[in-house]
Design a protein around this motif. Structure first.
Motif, PDB file in Angstrom:
ATOM      1  N   ASP A 108       0.840  -1.197   0.000  1.00 32.12           N
ATOM      2  CA  ASP A 108       0.000   0.000   0.000  1.00 32.12           C
ATOM      3  C   ASP A 108       0.875   1.248   0.000  1.00 32.12           C
ATOM      4  OD1 ASP A 108      -2.504  -1.387   0.221  1.00 32.12           O
ATOM      5  OD2 ASP A 108      -1.991  -1.797   2.311  1.00 32.12           O
ATOM      6  N   TYR A 109       0.407   2.293  -0.647  1.00 29.11           N
ATOM      7  CA  TYR A 109       1.124   3.564  -0.641  1.00 29.11           C
ATOM      8  C   TYR A 109       0.148   4.700  -0.933  1.00 29.11           C
ATOM      9  CZ  TYR A 109       1.174   2.791  -5.745  1.00 29.11           C
ATOM     10  OH  TYR A 109       0.822   2.547  -7.048  1.00 29.11           O
ATOM     11  N   PHE A 110       0.631   5.944  -0.802  1.00 28.60           N
ATOM     12  CA  PHE A 110      -0.225   7.103  -1.012  1.00 28.60           C
ATOM     13  C   PHE A 110       0.239   7.913  -2.219  1.00 28.60           C
ATOM     14  CE2 PHE A 110      -1.225   6.134   3.382  1.00 28.60           C
ATOM     15  CZ  PHE A 110      -2.593   6.393   3.444  1.00 28.60           C
ATOM     16  N   VAL A 111      -0.740   8.505  -2.913  1.00 27.81           N
ATOM     17  CA  VAL A 111      -0.457   9.348  -4.070  1.00 27.81           C
ATOM     18  C   VAL A 111      -1.202  10.668  -3.930  1.00 27.81           C
ATOM     19  CG1 VAL A 111      -0.074   7.384  -5.618  1.00 27.81           C
ATOM     20  CG2 VAL A 111      -2.371   8.344  -5.399  1.00 27.81           C
ATOM     21  N   ASN A 112      -0.808  11.632  -4.748  1.00 29.15           N
ATOM     22  CA  ASN A 112      -1.481  12.933  -4.754  1.00 29.15           C
ATOM     23  C   ASN A 112      -1.303  13.577  -6.123  1.00 29.15           C
ATOM     24  OD1 ASN A 112       0.558  15.617  -4.211  1.00 29.15           O
ATOM     25  ND2 ASN A 112       1.456  13.569  -4.107  1.00 29.15           N
ATOM     26  N   GLU A 113      -1.890  14.768  -6.316  1.00 25.60           N
ATOM     27  CA  GLU A 113      -1.888  15.383  -7.641  1.00 25.60           C
ATOM     28  C   GLU A 113      -0.698  16.282  -7.922  1.00 25.60           C
ATOM     29  OE1 GLU A 113      -4.465  18.378  -5.246  1.00 25.60           O
ATOM     30  OE2 GLU A 113      -3.790  16.293  -5.115  1.00 25.60           O
ATOM     31  N   ASP A 114       0.117  16.576  -6.900  1.00 24.08           N
ATOM     32  CA  ASP A 114       1.207  17.538  -7.057  1.00 24.08           C
ATOM     33  C   ASP A 114       2.506  16.855  -7.488  1.00 24.08           C
ATOM     34  OD1 ASP A 114       2.335  20.278  -6.664  1.00 24.08           O
ATOM     35  OD2 ASP A 114       3.539  19.197  -5.172  1.00 24.08           O
ATOM     36  N   LEU A 115       3.096  17.348  -8.568  1.00 22.06           N
ATOM     37  CA  LEU A 115       4.309  16.739  -9.118  1.00 22.06           C
ATOM     38  C   LEU A 115       5.487  16.823  -8.161  1.00 22.06           C
ATOM     39  CD1 LEU A 115       5.881  15.432 -11.420  1.00 22.06           C
ATOM     40  CD2 LEU A 115       6.199  17.717 -12.404  1.00 22.06           C
ATOM     41  N   ASP A 116       5.726  18.001  -7.581  1.00 27.69           N
ATOM     42  CA  ASP A 116       6.868  18.164  -6.678  1.00 27.69           C
ATOM     43  C   ASP A 116       6.742  17.273  -5.448  1.00 27.69           C
ATOM     44  OD1 ASP A 116       8.095  20.001  -8.336  1.00 27.69           O
ATOM     45  OD2 ASP A 116       7.134  21.729  -7.378  1.00 27.69           O
ATOM     46  N   THR A 117       5.540  17.175  -4.910  1.00 27.60           N
ATOM     47  CA  THR A 117       5.318  16.321  -3.747  1.00 27.60           C
ATOM     48  C   THR A 117       5.515  14.853  -4.122  1.00 27.60           C
ATOM     49  OG1 THR A 117       3.742  17.916  -2.819  1.00 27.60           O
ATOM     50  CG2 THR A 117       3.674  15.681  -1.943  1.00 27.60           C
ATOM     51  N   THR A 118       5.055  14.486  -5.298  1.00 32.44           N
ATOM     52  CA  THR A 118       5.237  13.108  -5.766  1.00 32.44           C
ATOM     53  C   THR A 118       6.720  12.779  -5.864  1.00 32.44           C
ATOM     54  OG1 THR A 118       3.144  13.145  -6.990  1.00 32.44           O
ATOM     55  CG2 THR A 118       4.782  11.506  -7.658  1.00 32.44           C
ATOM     56  N   ARG A 119       7.504  13.697  -6.399  1.00 28.70           N
ATOM     57  CA  ARG A 119       8.955  13.475  -6.488  1.00 28.70           C
ATOM     58  C   ARG A 119       9.587  13.353  -5.102  1.00 28.70           C
ATOM     59  NH1 ARG A 119       9.830  17.976 -11.267  1.00 28.70           N
ATOM     60  NH2 ARG A 119       9.634  16.538 -13.044  1.00 28.70           N
ATOM     61  N   GLU A 120       9.031  14.089  -4.150  1.00 20.41           N
ATOM     62  CA  GLU A 120       9.572  14.081  -2.785  1.00 20.41           C
ATOM     63  C   GLU A 120       9.325  12.752  -2.078  1.00 20.41           C
ATOM     64  OE1 GLU A 120       9.148  16.723   1.365  1.00 20.41           O
ATOM     65  OE2 GLU A 120       8.114  17.346  -0.477  1.00 20.41           O
ATOM     66  N   ILE A 121       8.200  12.107  -2.371  1.00 20.96           N
ATOM     67  CA  ILE A 121       7.834  10.896  -1.620  1.00 20.96           C
ATOM     68  C   ILE A 121       8.064   9.599  -2.388  1.00 20.96           C
ATOM     69  CG2 ILE A 121       6.048  12.182  -0.375  1.00 20.96           C
ATOM     70  CD1 ILE A 121       3.974  10.678  -2.127  1.00 20.96           C
ATOM     71  N   ILE A 122       8.440   9.699  -3.659  1.00 22.35           N
ATOM     72  CA  ILE A 122       8.446   8.519  -4.518  1.00 22.35           C
ATOM     73  C   ILE A 122       9.383   7.414  -4.019  1.00 22.35           C
ATOM     74  CG2 ILE A 122      10.288   9.274  -6.102  1.00 22.35           C
ATOM     75  CD1 ILE A 122       6.954   7.605  -7.114  1.00 22.35           C
ATOM     76  N   LYS A 123      10.452   7.775  -3.328  1.00 21.55           N
ATOM     77  CA  LYS A 123      11.407   6.785  -2.852  1.00 21.55           C
ATOM     78  C   LYS A 123      11.141   6.331  -1.410  1.00 21.55           C
ATOM     79  CE  LYS A 123      13.950   6.610  -6.576  1.00 21.55           C
ATOM     80  NZ  LYS A 123      14.052   5.377  -7.395  1.00 21.55           N
TER      81      LYS A 123
END
Length: 204
Positions: free
Chosen positions: A79-94
């Motif tokens: 399980d993991y979480f996603v959102n609509e913001d590109l910068d935030t996605t890059r911050e949490i992707i790892k």
């Protein structure tokens, strides 16, 4: 059933034979032990095959599941979480911890949406997907599922079991088949997908 063709992408098969020979033997035996005739029970309602008895993809999946579970292969779900913001996605992707992902998303002012990825069978860092579904499902497996778990460091090789054209022609339309998916992989180039993959074509 029997294995008719095998394609090794990024030396996936070579790795399995040398480093995970027991798992490779179990995979071969699982395929061999599936009695495909038990799944020859779907009456077609499609115009070009109306009334013809076809192989049921759902039933085939159940037969494969029985065989893999018998040797302790188990589903792996993350399980993991996603959102609509590109910068935030890059911050949490790892980040592996889903709670850390959620926390950062909320701190950045966005809504966190929970989702997941799952693999049919995993054992000792070897992942297996049995795919008798629609043609697009194989590409999703290769480029999303196997790649996802490989990048997380949870698997070393991904295996995709799909029907040969001979078997596909006795199933509902739109099912993925080995000869076509082999061409798709080769066309995309040596480094795509980026995970070692073994494509296995099966038939009765």
């Amino acid at each position: 059933m029997k294995i008719s063709q095998v394609y090794s992408h990024l030396n996936g098969l070579e790795f399995l034979m040398v480093r995970k020979s027991k798992q490779w033997e179990e995979i071969q035996n699982a395929i061999k032990n599936v009695n495909a005739s038990l799944a020859l029970n779907k009456i077609s309602r499609e115009k070009n095959m109306n009334g013809k008895i076809l192989y049921s993809p759902a039933h085939l999946n159940k037969l494969f599941k029985i065989e893999f579970l018998n040797t302790d292969w188990r589903e792996n779900r993350t399980d993991y979480f996603v959102n609509e913001d590109l910068d935030t996605t890059r911050e949490i992707i790892k980040l592996k911890n889903k709670n850390d992902q959620k926390k950062i998303i909320i701190q950045n002012g966005f809504e966190a949406y929970r989702t997941y990825n799952q693999i049919d069978f995993v054992k000792d860092r070897v992942a297996v997907e049995v795919q008798f579904g629609k043609y697009f499902s194989v590409q999703y497996d290769l480029h999303v599922k196997h790649t996802f778990f490989y990048e997380l460091g949870e698997i070393d090789v991904g295996i995709e079991i799909i029907p040969m054209h001979k078997l596909m022609s006795q199933m509902s339309t739109g099912v993925a088949w080995y000869e076509n998916e082999l061409t798709n992989i080769v066309r995309e180039g040596r480094s795509n997908p980026s995970v070692p993959i073994i494509l296995i074509g099966v038939e009765p």
